[in-house]
Motif scaffolding. Structure first.
Motif, PDB file in Angstrom:
ATOM      1  N   SER A  44       0.551 -45.147  -5.550  1.00  0.00           N
ATOM      2  CA  SER A  44       1.838 -44.599  -5.995  1.00  0.00           C
ATOM      3  C   SER A  44       2.988 -45.559  -5.715  1.00  0.00           C
ATOM      4  O   SER A  44       3.894 -45.713  -6.542  1.00  0.00           O
ATOM      5  CB  SER A  44       2.117 -43.265  -5.308  1.00  0.00           C
ATOM      6  N   ILE A  45       2.969 -46.196  -4.559  1.00  0.00           N
ATOM      7  CA  ILE A  45       4.043 -47.112  -4.189  1.00  0.00           C
ATOM      8  C   ILE A  45       4.040 -48.361  -5.070  1.00  0.00           C
ATOM      9  O   ILE A  45       5.093 -48.813  -5.512  1.00  0.00           O
ATOM     10  CB  ILE A  45       3.940 -47.507  -2.700  1.00  0.00           C
ATOM     11  N   PHE A  46       2.853 -48.895  -5.338  1.00  0.00           N
ATOM     12  CA  PHE A  46       2.774 -50.154  -6.079  1.00  0.00           C
ATOM     13  C   PHE A  46       2.750 -49.980  -7.589  1.00  0.00           C
ATOM     14  O   PHE A  46       2.683 -50.960  -8.318  1.00  0.00           O
ATOM     15  CB  PHE A  46       1.568 -50.971  -5.610  1.00  0.00           C
ATOM     16  N   SER A  47       2.813 -48.762  -8.084  1.00  0.00           N
ATOM     17  CA  SER A  47       2.902 -48.573  -9.534  1.00  0.00           C
ATOM     18  C   SER A  47       4.369 -48.350  -9.911  1.00  0.00           C
ATOM     19  O   SER A  47       5.166 -47.849  -9.132  1.00  0.00           O
ATOM     20  CB  SER A  47       2.025 -47.424 -10.001  1.00  0.00           C
ATOM     21  N   ALA A  48       4.698 -48.724 -11.097  1.00  0.00           N
ATOM     22  CA  ALA A  48       6.093 -48.660 -11.539  1.00  0.00           C
ATOM     23  C   ALA A  48       6.569 -47.217 -11.692  1.00  0.00           C
ATOM     24  O   ALA A  48       5.941 -46.411 -12.352  1.00  0.00           O
ATOM     25  CB  ALA A  48       6.237 -49.398 -12.854  1.00  0.00           C
ATOM     26  N   GLY A  49       7.669 -46.890 -11.064  1.00  0.00           N
ATOM     27  CA  GLY A  49       8.300 -45.593 -11.249  1.00  0.00           C
ATOM     28  C   GLY A  49       7.705 -44.449 -10.457  1.00  0.00           C
ATOM     29  O   GLY A  49       8.046 -43.307 -10.704  1.00  0.00           O
ATOM     30  N   PRO A  51       4.727 -42.756 -10.447  1.00  0.00           N
ATOM     31  CA  PRO A  51       4.144 -41.643 -11.200  1.00  0.00           C
ATOM     32  C   PRO A  51       3.218 -40.786 -10.344  1.00  0.00           C
ATOM     33  O   PRO A  51       2.862 -39.682 -10.739  1.00  0.00           O
ATOM     34  CB  PRO A  51       3.370 -42.346 -12.316  1.00  0.00           C
ATOM     35  N   GLY A  52       2.864 -41.265  -9.164  1.00  0.00           N
ATOM     36  CA  GLY A  52       1.966 -40.528  -8.283  1.00  0.00           C
ATOM     37  C   GLY A  52       2.502 -39.165  -7.891  1.00  0.00           C
ATOM     38  O   GLY A  52       1.753 -38.190  -7.812  1.00  0.00           O
ATOM     39  N   ILE A  57       2.027 -33.264  -8.364  1.00  0.00           N
ATOM     40  CA  ILE A  57       2.583 -31.936  -8.658  1.00  0.00           C
ATOM     41  C   ILE A  57       1.786 -31.255  -9.766  1.00  0.00           C
ATOM     42  O   ILE A  57       1.493 -30.051  -9.675  1.00  0.00           O
ATOM     43  CB  ILE A  57       4.073 -32.051  -9.017  1.00  0.00           C
ATOM     44  N   ILE A  58       1.401 -32.004 -10.777  1.00  0.00           N
ATOM     45  CA  ILE A  58       0.586 -31.424 -11.852  1.00  0.00           C
ATOM     46  C   ILE A  58      -0.762 -30.952 -11.312  1.00  0.00           C
ATOM     47  O   ILE A  58      -1.219 -29.848 -11.619  1.00  0.00           O
ATOM     48  CB  ILE A  58       0.402 -32.432 -13.005  1.00  0.00           C
TER      49      ILE A  58
END
Length: 67
Positions: A44-49, A51-52, A57-58
């Motif tokens: 999550s930290i190393f992906s853009a924006g 999205p994690g 939440i989904i």
């Protein structure tokens, strides 16, 4: 006589930090929940924006709790 193996089902685990989503995924894939949590946070930290958080939440909404 039903001899088929029990079907695996993805559920949220009672071993939870927030909602039990990641520990449920770890149980489903037969891995350590701590490793799943750390990998998810790093991804999550190393992906853009980030999205994690949105995916978490989904999954929290979609994956049922264990009965």
């Amino acid at each position: 006589m039903n001899t088929s193996p029990e079907k695996k089902r993805l559920t949220r685990s009672p071993d939870k930090m927030i909602a039990g989503v990641l520990s449920g995924l770890a149980e489903y894939f037969d891995m350590d929940p701590t490793i799943a949590r750390v990998a998810y946070v790093l991804l999550s930290i190393f992906s853009a924006g980030f999205p994690g958080l949105f995916v978490y939440i989904i999954l929290w909404i979609v994956v049922p709790e264990r009965e």
